[in-house]
Design an enzyme around this catalytic site. Structure first.
Site, PDB file in Angstrom:
ATOM      1  N   SER A  40       0.618  -1.290  -0.208  1.00  0.00           N
ATOM      2  CA  SER A  40      -0.443   0.208   0.124  1.00  0.00           C
ATOM      3  C   SER A  40       1.255   1.345   0.233  1.00  0.00           C
ATOM      4  CB  SER A  40      -1.268  -0.144   1.122  1.00  0.00           C
ATOM      5  OG  SER A  40      -1.769   0.793   0.928  1.00  0.00           O
ATOM      6  N   ASP A 155      -5.174  -3.524  -3.166  1.00  0.00           N
ATOM      7  CA  ASP A 155      -4.722  -3.031  -1.852  1.00  0.00           C
ATOM      8  C   ASP A 155      -3.979  -4.974  -1.198  1.00  0.00           C
ATOM      9  OD1 ASP A 155      -3.354  -1.919   0.272  1.00  0.00           O
ATOM     10  OD2 ASP A 155      -4.762  -0.657   0.432  1.00  0.00           O
TER      11      ASP A 155
END
Length: 304
Positions: A40, A155
């Site tokens: 991320s 993600d």
């Protein structure tokens, strides 16, 4: 030959800007990073660093972001996919790292995403760098997924918020994890910046202004609930707790954890970069001597 230091840079959205402060300290201390694994926001910052963007350059860019700039990056998508299409964010990432591929990087780098079609974590280590980072930062519902190599990716924090295992698999001799999810419960050597009064120690924290560590997180969550939090606050708080649990095993496998405390910063507050970067610096500064000691202990001695 010196020990190879691996960094595992975790998720945390805007809070992850504290990782810039950590990198600033490592640069000042002439501590060479030999491998970076990121998830991320950790993928964005780690990938930029591996591509040759200095922490000072990252800091200048982060400090230039205001609310207007933040809004300008949000290209609204059709509600059936996500709130934000992500094309402008993708352009921002590509401008930051250029047209580089993984093989162009000065420091080996890998990042984590999740394939939503089979629910498996995917480690990206080849091909176009910008699209890989864009996949790793694609928070479900917020950003549209990324199609890459026949996969539909979101993600990596969904399954692996702090990719310590990836850093070890890259051949690191010592692994330092950086997390924005709070102090780990496991008895791993952990460093943080000064903590708010009223917190209680959990884990093994050095030079953190004891006795000061974790009930502050619980207290903050309770107080937020009492203030009738918004849907966004409830959602982000739930994600925070989920990622915290997922990260525990990973953090316990690291040699050392740097855990900047910035609990009062919202996930979307990228315009508070100065505060977060300073927290990362303070936390990392307390860890420098121990990082050097770990690397020295893992460096093979030369015998004539």
């Amino acid at each position: 030959m010196a020990a190879r230091l691996g960094l595992a840079l975790g998720s945390g959205s805007a809070r992850g800007l504290a990782q810039i402060g950590v990198l600033k300290v490592l640069d000042r201390a002439d501590i060479e990073v030999g491998a970076i694994a990121g998830t991320s926001i950790g993928a964005l910052i780690g990938g930029a660093y591996a591509a040759g963007v200095s922490p000072l350059e990252m800091e200048r860019l982060a400090l230039s972001v205001d609310v207007k700039r933040l809004v300008s990056l949000a290209d609204i998508a059709r509600p059936t996919t996500a709130f934000v299409n992500g094309a402008r964010v993708g352009d921002f990432i590509r401008d930051l790292v250029g047209g580089k591929t993984f093989s162009d990087l000065s420091i080996p780098f890998e990042c984590v995403a999740v394939d939503v079609t089979d629910g498996q974590a995917v480690v990206l280590r080849e091909g176009d760098l910008a699209s890989a980072i864009r996949a790793s930062v694609s928070t479900p519902v917020v950003f549209a997924p990324v199609e890459r190599d026949g996969r539909l990716l979101v993600d990596g924090a969904v399954l692996n918020p702090v990719p310590v295992d990836v850093a070890w698999n890259m051949g690191a001799d010592t692994v330092i994890a950086v997390t924005n999810l709070g102090i780990p419960r496991s008895a791993v050597l952990t460093f943080s910046n000064d903590l708010p009064e009223g917190a209680i120690e959990v884990g093994w924290v050095k030079r953190a202004g004891l006795p000061e560590i974790v009930y502050s997180r619980v207290l903050a969550a309770v107080m937020d609930t009492l203030r009738s939090p918004s849907v966004f606050q409830l959602a982000s708080g739930s994600i925070d707790l989920m990622q915290r649990e997922l990260s525990e095993a990973q953090l316990g496998a690291a040699d050392l954890v740097i855990a900047p405390r910035i609990d009062d910063v919202a996930y979307y507050s990228f315009y508070e970069a100065e505060k977060m970067i300073a927290a990362g610096e303070k936390a990392a500064e307390t860890a420098v001597d121990d990082i050097r000691a770990l690397m020295a202990a893992r460096t093979p001695s030369l015998v004539n």
